[in-house]
Design a protein around this motif. Structure first.
Motif, PDB file in Angstrom:
ATOM      1  N   GLN A  56       0.832  -1.193   0.000  1.00  0.00           N
ATOM      2  CA  GLN A  56       0.000   0.000   0.000  1.00  0.00           C
ATOM      3  C   GLN A  56       0.868   1.245   0.000  1.00  0.00           C
ATOM      4  O   GLN A  56       1.689   1.452   0.899  1.00  0.00           O
ATOM      5  CB  GLN A  56      -0.953   0.029   1.189  1.00  0.00           C
ATOM      6  CG  GLN A  56      -1.908   1.195   1.085  1.00  0.00           C
ATOM      7  CD  GLN A  56      -3.164   1.019   1.894  1.00  0.00           C
ATOM      8  OE1 GLN A  56      -3.540   1.937   2.603  1.00  0.00           O
ATOM      9  NE2 GLN A  56      -3.813  -0.124   1.820  1.00  0.00           N
ATOM     10  N   THR A  58      -0.157   4.836  -0.459  1.00  0.00           N
ATOM     11  CA  THR A  58      -1.179   5.863  -0.611  1.00  0.00           C
ATOM     12  C   THR A  58      -0.585   7.163  -1.155  1.00  0.00           C
ATOM     13  O   THR A  58       0.447   7.630  -0.689  1.00  0.00           O
ATOM     14  CB  THR A  58      -1.856   6.133   0.741  1.00  0.00           C
ATOM     15  OG1 THR A  58      -2.283   4.889   1.301  1.00  0.00           O
ATOM     16  CG2 THR A  58      -3.049   7.049   0.579  1.00  0.00           C
ATOM     17  N   ARG A  87      -3.611   1.861  -3.800  1.00  0.00           N
ATOM     18  CA  ARG A  87      -3.933   3.288  -3.569  1.00  0.00           C
ATOM     19  C   ARG A  87      -2.895   4.229  -4.167  1.00  0.00           C
ATOM     20  O   ARG A  87      -2.615   5.298  -3.610  1.00  0.00           O
ATOM     21  CB  ARG A  87      -4.090   3.582  -2.079  1.00  0.00           C
ATOM     22  CG  ARG A  87      -4.796   2.529  -1.265  1.00  0.00           C
ATOM     23  CD  ARG A  87      -6.288   2.515  -1.439  1.00  0.00           C
ATOM     24  NE  ARG A  87      -6.844   1.339  -0.754  1.00  0.00           N
ATOM     25  CZ  ARG A  87      -7.129   1.287   0.534  1.00  0.00           C
ATOM     26  NH1 ARG A  87      -6.908   2.332   1.303  1.00  0.00           N
ATOM     27  NH2 ARG A  87      -7.643   0.194   1.057  1.00  0.00           N
ATOM     28  N   GLU A 320      -5.089  -4.695   5.592  1.00  0.00           N
ATOM     29  CA  GLU A 320      -4.174  -3.566   5.592  1.00  0.00           C
ATOM     30  C   GLU A 320      -4.056  -2.995   6.992  1.00  0.00           C
ATOM     31  O   GLU A 320      -4.949  -3.174   7.826  1.00  0.00           O
ATOM     32  CB  GLU A 320      -4.699  -2.478   4.657  1.00  0.00           C
ATOM     33  CG  GLU A 320      -6.082  -1.978   5.078  1.00  0.00           C
ATOM     34  CD  GLU A 320      -6.637  -0.909   4.160  1.00  0.00           C
ATOM     35  OE1 GLU A 320      -6.254   0.261   4.341  1.00  0.00           O
ATOM     36  OE2 GLU A 320      -7.441  -1.258   3.277  1.00  0.00           O
ATOM     37  N   ASP A 322      -4.677  -0.028   8.629  1.00  0.00           N
ATOM     38  CA  ASP A 322      -5.522   1.082   8.206  1.00  0.00           C
ATOM     39  C   ASP A 322      -5.166   2.373   8.947  1.00  0.00           C
ATOM     40  O   ASP A 322      -4.583   2.348  10.033  1.00  0.00           O
ATOM     41  CB  ASP A 322      -6.980   0.719   8.469  1.00  0.00           C
ATOM     42  CG  ASP A 322      -7.952   1.516   7.615  1.00  0.00           C
ATOM     43  OD1 ASP A 322      -7.490   2.330   6.795  1.00  0.00           O
ATOM     44  OD2 ASP A 322      -9.165   1.322   7.774  1.00  0.00           O
ATOM     45  N   ASN A 323      -5.526   3.489   8.340  1.00  0.00           N
ATOM     46  CA  ASN A 323      -5.388   4.775   9.028  1.00  0.00           C
ATOM     47  C   ASN A 323      -6.761   5.431   9.157  1.00  0.00           C
ATOM     48  O   ASN A 323      -7.577   5.388   8.250  1.00  0.00           O
ATOM     49  CB  ASN A 323      -4.422   5.718   8.292  1.00  0.00           C
ATOM     50  CG  ASN A 323      -4.987   6.256   6.998  1.00  0.00           C
ATOM     51  OD1 ASN A 323      -4.859   5.630   5.952  1.00  0.00           O
ATOM     52  ND2 ASN A 323      -5.612   7.424   7.046  1.00  0.00           N
ATOM     53  N   PRO A 379       2.572  -2.630   4.317  1.00  0.00           N
ATOM     54  CA  PRO A 379       2.565  -1.163   4.385  1.00  0.00           C
ATOM     55  C   PRO A 379       3.823  -0.598   3.732  1.00  0.00           C
ATOM     56  O   PRO A 379       4.925  -1.099   3.965  1.00  0.00           O
ATOM     57  CB  PRO A 379       2.544  -0.889   5.889  1.00  0.00           C
ATOM     58  CG  PRO A 379       3.216  -2.092   6.494  1.00  0.00           C
ATOM     59  CD  PRO A 379       2.844  -3.261   5.620  1.00  0.00           C
ATOM     60  N   ARG A 382       2.024   5.592   4.033  1.00  0.00           N
ATOM     61  CA  ARG A 382       0.684   5.915   4.535  1.00  0.00           C
ATOM     62  C   ARG A 382       0.767   7.013   5.579  1.00  0.00           C
ATOM     63  O   ARG A 382       1.720   7.065   6.370  1.00  0.00           O
ATOM     64  CB  ARG A 382       0.026   4.673   5.124  1.00  0.00           C
ATOM     65  CG  ARG A 382      -1.473   4.823   5.340  1.00  0.00           C
ATOM     66  CD  ARG A 382      -2.193   3.544   5.089  1.00  0.00           C
ATOM     67  NE  ARG A 382      -3.635   3.768   5.013  1.00  0.00           N
ATOM     68  CZ  ARG A 382      -4.535   2.818   4.854  1.00  0.00           C
ATOM     69  NH1 ARG A 382      -4.138   1.568   4.740  1.00  0.00           N
ATOM     70  NH2 ARG A 382      -5.819   3.088   4.782  1.00  0.00           N
ATOM     71  N   GLU A 394       4.337  10.639   7.782  1.00  0.00           N
ATOM     72  CA  GLU A 394       3.900   9.446   7.062  1.00  0.00           C
ATOM     73  C   GLU A 394       4.800   8.277   7.441  1.00  0.00           C
ATOM     74  O   GLU A 394       5.976   8.460   7.733  1.00  0.00           O
ATOM     75  CB  GLU A 394       3.977   9.641   5.530  1.00  0.00           C
ATOM     76  CG  GLU A 394       3.024  10.660   4.962  1.00  0.00           C
ATOM     77  CD  GLU A 394       3.593  12.069   4.978  1.00  0.00           C
ATOM     78  OE1 GLU A 394       4.839  12.195   5.111  1.00  0.00           O
ATOM     79  OE2 GLU A 394       2.811  13.034   4.879  1.00  0.00           O
TER      80      GLU A 394
END
Length: 569
Positions: A56, A58, A87, A320, A322-323, A379, A382, A394
């Motif tokens: 991921q 983002t 993402r 994932e 997540d945030n 990850p 993110r 981040e």
């Protein structure tokens, strides 16, 4: 005295001891001519290959604006072997930057596919709209797709909202949850999906589908939209396909009302879902994964006729970290959905280098062991929301460089986890954390008594209650063929009571355990230290349970060494 795991164990861990070997997807030891090749519909094995190599990243499209940063991410993708880049292109509510996003997203896709044409880039279309969409013109092809009269106008924010005012300003002033039953929302979502597909994106995440579809009976409007997007990708996609996923599990195609599960059509290709990490009560900042914890998705995805044309007993899925804000304002205090006061990625980022890397190996192994339909999305980049780590706003898995001087540096661990796991080896657990422990019962704790009475061994597991508490270890997954071939357990005792003795059990499936009697002897270095050793287990033994007596704190486990090998027959 700080404990150190011997070099062979560290090397083994980071070489994928806990990982599934890549030969899960091999035939006779040789990978088929590109396990990632497809044109049109995708086989079940190919989809799982992509999901098993997902990261991921983002907002990765922003890296395109800096050539040095873009080179770093291209190097990361090539170095790790990532094949599904989650993402990579998206807007949350800042639609005033839409054209800049699309321009950079297109250049990112060109660069990634020039390096590796098999990589799938994922875009995001989320449960958001904002007043800034009023400045985005609607192309004629959007009206044409929906059979509507062409108009010379922009999108209308107000026309996307729930008529009853539900979720107005939910994400901030002028930033709301759209209603999928509104035609304007569907126009906007199709517009975005088509643009991403035209840029070479072959995967689209739709976030909280249920939130946008609270008035969408049987997800009828969602299904109509998804079919439009699939039809466009089948004709115009770079490989005539697009993978669609969301945070929602239960969505069937509304046209398939059969009671036979294999006849019901799944609306999405896979589910993308938070990991729901479970805080360990007596071990600050540590977590485990657990089937059935809160609303976790493990072993719980729906089955049916897959959009790619095959029947799935359960949908594939990604978990994932997540945030959702970074912190709930009480770091250190766990609350539902907030492990140790953080969202998932912020919790992860606040851990030490060693713990993060060991936890990723643990999580990968746990997923492969517990649900063949699921994969952990590693990850890579993110936001940490309101929980920065030092100057880092981040989480970034890259190795530190001139472009990213304060990265977290987990890149090589991700690469190692995905590489072939050794078919035999050794794991040494000196209990500096619990990432090498597969499972432990609720009232196992670290013994807090001074280490001076226990050979200066500072980390020792014991039981705080009179119940039969236990610790479970397992052989690394290693493509499902890993079995235990031996163990050594070093234990300390506070007295000479024989009832304090540890009991051992072995199992092939973590369900049916049978007693096992190891050899034991008193250590030469200390009279209150006992060393247990075992080998020659029942066929297929993968799990070792160490059970404490009902005498609280009478025994402490100080070190566990496991030997394992592949059971190729």
């Amino acid at each position: 005295m700080r404990k150190w795991i011997i070099a062979v164990a560290v090397a083994g861990l980071l070489a994928g001891i806990w990982a599934m070997a890549a030969d899960k997807f091999r035939d006779g030891g040789k990978q088929a001519a590109s396990g990632y090749a497809f044109d049109g519909r995708m086989s079940q094995d190919t989809l799982n290959r992509y999901l098993s190599r997902s990261v991921q990243t983002t907002y990765l499209f922003w890296a395109n604006s800096d050539p040095d940063k873009m080179r770093e991410w291209l190097r990361f993708i090539k170095n790790t072997g990532a094949k599904h880049i989650g993402r990579a292109a998206m807007i949350w509510t800042e639609f005033e930057y839409d054209e800049t996003m699309f321009a950079n997203a297109g250049q990112l896709a060109e660069a990634v596919h020039a390096q590796d044409p098999e990589v799938i880039l994922q875009a995001g279309i989320f449960e958001t709209t904002a007043k800034s969409v009023n400045d985005i013109p609607i192309p004629a092809w959007v009206f044409e797709e929906f059979g509507l009269p062409q108009e010379n106008r922009n999108f209308k924010y107000e026309a996307m909202l729930y008529p009853d005012g539900r979720y107005l300003d939910n994400w901030g002033q002028g930033q709301s949850v759209p209603d999928i039953t509104q035609t304007e929302t569907q126009l906007f979502f199709f517009y975005r999906a088509k643009r991403f597909i035209d840029l070479g994106y072959e995967s689209i995440h739709f976030g909280q589908v249920r939130l946008v579809g609270e008035e969408d009976t049987s997800y009828a409007e969602w299904n109509r939209l998804l079919k439009r997007i699939r039809a466009y990708a089948e004709e115009h996609g770079r490989r005539h396909n697009v993978l669609l996923d969301a945070h929602t599990n239960e969505v069937y195609d509304d046209d398939s009302a059969s009671s036979n599960a294999s006849d019901r059509k799944l609306a999405f290709d896979f589910v993308g879902y938070p990991a729901r990490v479970k805080p360990l009560l007596h071990f600050p900042q540590e977590t485990k994964l657990e089937v059935g914890y809160m609303d976790s998705i493990y072993r719980n995805t729906i089955g049916g006729l897959h959009p790619q044309g095959w029947v799935a007993s359960n949908s594939p899925y990604l978990i994932e970290l997540d945030n959702y804000g970074g912190t709930n304002g009480t770091p250190g205090k766990s609350e539902p959905f907030w492990p140790w006061g953080y969202d998932e990625i912020a919790w992860f980022a606040h851990q030490s280098d060693d713990y993060r890397r060991s936890w990723l190996a643990y999580a990968y192994d746990w997923m492969e062991t517990n649900d063949p339909n699921g994969h952990i999305q590693m990850p890579a980049y993110r936001t940490l929301g309101y929980a920065p780590v030092g100057s880092n706003k981040e989480y970034n898995a890259l190795m530190s460089s001139k472009s990213y001087p304060s990265s977290f540096g987990d890149e090589e661990t991700i690469k190692a986890i995905w590489e072939d796991a050794p078919k035999s080896g050794m794991i040494v657990d000196e209990l500096k954390d619990l990432t090498r422990v597969y499972k432990l019962s609720r009232r196992v704790i670290y013994d807090q008594r001074p280490s001076s009475s226990f050979g200066r061994d500072e980390k020792r597991l014991t039981n705080e209650s009179g119940n039969k508490e236990y610790v479970i270890y397992k052989a690394p997954f290693a493509s499902g063929k890993g079995v235990l071939s031996g163990f050594t357990v070093e234990a300390w005792f506070g007295g000479s009571d024989p009832s304090a003795d540890l009991r051992f059990y072995v199992s092939a499936d973590n369900d049916r355990y049978e007693p096992y009697t190891p050899d034991k002897k008193t250590a030469e270095s200390a009279a209150n230290k006992t060393i247990y050793t075992g080998d020659h287990f029942p066929k297929g033994t993968k799990y070792l349970k160490i059970q404490f007596s009902e005498n609280p704190k009478a025994a402490q486990i100080g070190k566990v060494t496991l030997k394992y090998e592949s059971n190729d027959e």
